[in-house]
Write a protein that holds these residues in place. Sequence first.
Motif, PDB file in Angstrom:
ATOM      1  N   ALA A 197      47.602   0.719  99.113  1.00 26.86           N
ATOM      2  CA  ALA A 197      47.823   0.777 100.559  1.00 26.86           C
ATOM      3  C   ALA A 197      48.086  -0.615 101.117  1.00 26.86           C
ATOM      4  CB  ALA A 197      46.619   1.409 101.245  1.00 26.86           C
ATOM      5  N   ALA A 198      47.379  -1.615 100.585  1.00 30.23           N
ATOM      6  CA  ALA A 198      47.583  -2.985 101.048  1.00 30.23           C
ATOM      7  C   ALA A 198      48.982  -3.473 100.695  1.00 30.23           C
ATOM      8  CB  ALA A 198      46.530  -3.904 100.434  1.00 30.23           C
ATOM      9  N   VAL A 199      49.449  -3.148  99.488  1.00 26.26           N
ATOM     10  CA  VAL A 199      50.791  -3.567  99.073  1.00 26.26           C
ATOM     11  C   VAL A 199      51.846  -2.950  99.987  1.00 26.26           C
ATOM     12  CG1 VAL A 199      52.497  -3.397  97.226  1.00 26.26           C
ATOM     13  CG2 VAL A 199      50.141  -4.010  96.681  1.00 26.26           C
ATOM     14  N   THR A 200      51.668  -1.678 100.319  1.00 24.28           N
ATOM     15  CA  THR A 200      52.620  -1.006 101.211  1.00 24.28           C
ATOM     16  C   THR A 200      52.635  -1.665 102.583  1.00 24.28           C
ATOM     17  OG1 THR A 200      52.350   1.097 100.068  1.00 24.28           O
ATOM     18  CG2 THR A 200      53.204   1.188 102.302  1.00 24.28           C
ATOM     19  N   ALA A 201      51.460  -1.924 103.142  1.00 21.43           N
ATOM     20  CA  ALA A 201      51.374  -2.534 104.474  1.00 21.43           C
ATOM     21  C   ALA A 201      51.963  -3.940 104.476  1.00 21.43           C
ATOM     22  CB  ALA A 201      49.919  -2.560 104.939  1.00 21.43           C
ATOM     23  N   LEU A 202      51.665  -4.728 103.450  1.00 23.05           N
ATOM     24  CA  LEU A 202      52.196  -6.083 103.384  1.00 23.05           C
ATOM     25  C   LEU A 202      53.708  -6.084 103.167  1.00 23.05           C
ATOM     26  CD1 LEU A 202      49.390  -7.763 101.232  1.00 23.05           C
ATOM     27  CD2 LEU A 202      49.823  -8.097 103.681  1.00 23.05           C
ATOM     28  N   PHE A 246      41.173  -8.837 104.851  1.00 20.25           N
ATOM     29  CA  PHE A 246      42.200  -9.313 105.781  1.00 20.25           C
ATOM     30  C   PHE A 246      42.695  -8.150 106.641  1.00 20.25           C
ATOM     31  CE2 PHE A 246      44.442  -8.493 101.715  1.00 20.25           C
ATOM     32  CZ  PHE A 246      45.381  -7.549 102.105  1.00 20.25           C
ATOM     33  N   ALA A 247      43.374  -8.509 107.717  1.00 24.20           N
ATOM     34  CA  ALA A 247      43.887  -7.486 108.642  1.00 24.20           C
ATOM     35  C   ALA A 247      45.216  -7.946 109.214  1.00 24.20           C
ATOM     36  CB  ALA A 247      42.890  -7.231 109.773  1.00 24.20           C
ATOM     37  N   THR A 270      43.828  -2.751 108.005  1.00 25.06           N
ATOM     38  CA  THR A 270      42.671  -3.520 107.552  1.00 25.06           C
ATOM     39  C   THR A 270      42.433  -3.266 106.068  1.00 25.06           C
ATOM     40  OG1 THR A 270      41.649  -3.322 109.736  1.00 25.06           O
ATOM     41  CG2 THR A 270      40.225  -3.988 107.916  1.00 25.06           C
ATOM     42  N   TYR A 271      42.110  -4.340 105.359  1.00 28.28           N
ATOM     43  CA  TYR A 271      41.850  -4.241 103.927  1.00 28.28           C
ATOM     44  C   TYR A 271      40.574  -4.993 103.594  1.00 28.28           C
ATOM     45  CZ  TYR A 271      42.365  -4.913  98.876  1.00 28.28           C
ATOM     46  OH  TYR A 271      42.157  -4.933  97.520  1.00 28.28           O
ATOM     47  N   THR A 272      39.682  -4.319 102.841  1.00 32.47           N
ATOM     48  CA  THR A 272      38.492  -4.982 102.312  1.00 32.47           C
ATOM     49  C   THR A 272      38.715  -5.244 100.830  1.00 32.47           C
ATOM     50  OG1 THR A 272      37.429  -2.854 101.856  1.00 32.47           O
ATOM     51  CG2 THR A 272      36.970  -3.871 103.998  1.00 32.47           C
ATOM     52  N   TRP A 273      37.947  -6.165 100.259  1.00 32.69           N
ATOM     53  CA  TRP A 273      38.217  -6.627  98.899  1.00 32.69           C
ATOM     54  C   TRP A 273      38.100  -5.513  97.860  1.00 32.69           C
ATOM     55  CZ3 TRP A 273      40.879 -10.505  99.808  1.00 32.69           C
ATOM     56  CH2 TRP A 273      40.520 -11.490 100.724  1.00 32.69           C
ATOM     57  N   ALA A 274      37.328  -4.484  98.137  1.00 32.80           N
ATOM     58  CA  ALA A 274      37.222  -3.360  97.201  1.00 32.80           C
ATOM     59  C   ALA A 274      38.083  -2.174  97.668  1.00 32.80           C
ATOM     60  CB  ALA A 274      35.764  -2.924  97.077  1.00 32.80           C
ATOM     61  N   GLY A 275      38.979  -2.412  98.613  1.00 29.66           N
ATOM     62  CA  GLY A 275      39.798  -1.332  99.159  1.00 29.66           C
ATOM     63  C   GLY A 275      40.946  -0.915  98.246  1.00 29.66           C
ATOM     64  N   ASP A 276      41.775  -0.023  98.771  1.00 30.97           N
ATOM     65  CA  ASP A 276      42.911   0.520  98.019  1.00 30.97           C
ATOM     66  C   ASP A 276      44.042  -0.512  98.001  1.00 30.97           C
ATOM     67  OD1 ASP A 276      44.929   1.961  96.863  1.00 30.97           O
ATOM     68  OD2 ASP A 276      45.066   3.479  98.439  1.00 30.97           O
ATOM     69  N   ALA A 277      44.270  -1.112  96.854  1.00 33.33           N
ATOM     70  CA  ALA A 277      45.303  -2.150  96.764  1.00 33.33           C
ATOM     71  C   ALA A 277      46.698  -1.585  97.009  1.00 33.33           C
ATOM     72  CB  ALA A 277      45.241  -2.839  95.402  1.00 33.33           C
TER      73      ALA A 277
END
Length: 265
Positions: free
Chosen positions: A123-128, A102-103, A114-121
């Motif tokens: 970083a995704a939590v911070t962005a979301l 998702f992006a 941008t987040y890929t399924w094997a990416g750093d979760a």
Amino acid sequence: MSGDDPFGLLQPSPSEPEPERDPRPEREPRSRVPLVLGIIAAVLFVAVVVTLAIALTRSPAATPTPTTPPATSAPTTAAPSPTPTDDPATEPVALQLTGTGFALVDEAGEEVFTYTWAGDAAAAVTALTDAFGAAPTTRVEPGDGSHYPDYTVYQWDGFMLFDMVETPGGTPRAEYAQPSYVLFSRNEIGDISLVAEHGLKIGMTVDAVRALSPDQEIPRGTVGAIRFVFDQARSNAEGPLQYSVFADTDGTVVTAVLYFRYSDL
């Protein structure tokens, strides 16, 4: 005459009168001005002598030392620290989901994160969290102990990110078939719109979903509930990790959209 001095030899002869002394001339009164001036001069002299004596006999510690103000250097101007920009063009307005992840995108459609399924979760939590304006709750969903691991669930109101928990001796995250996945049950969270593929939306009717030509319909446990599967083949396609799209319904409208590997259902 007396018998003892028949001839009068023992009688004192009459003395001649002393000559009359001239009277002493009167002294002229002396002026007291020189005396007063002399006294004043003497007092001043004594005061000067005493002052000099005190000044010469005082210890150096008692003598006040003039203090010199510290030298001042020219004021330095600190470099301004960077401040986050409030440019609306860089603020995310939507969360777009695809088979690879998702992006967060801005109004121009440019990707902010941008987040890929094997990416750093993390970083995704911070962005979301920044995008949704709130931190998620966290829990752990247990796996089945074999091919399905435990997942840490980061949950906002209407959006959940599942991230696998690596175990010692287990499959590394980078090699696992489903390191993370997402599910959402709202079309907006705060100012962020949630956009899935095929135009899928929460509240869409079952007939509208069928009109999008899903690959498969799977009856759910609840009477009348249907799960629609889109892009079934890409879950096992070669190349970058991809998921299929699922639209869960209560038999009437869509209640949740899930990005998940089809083979793991």
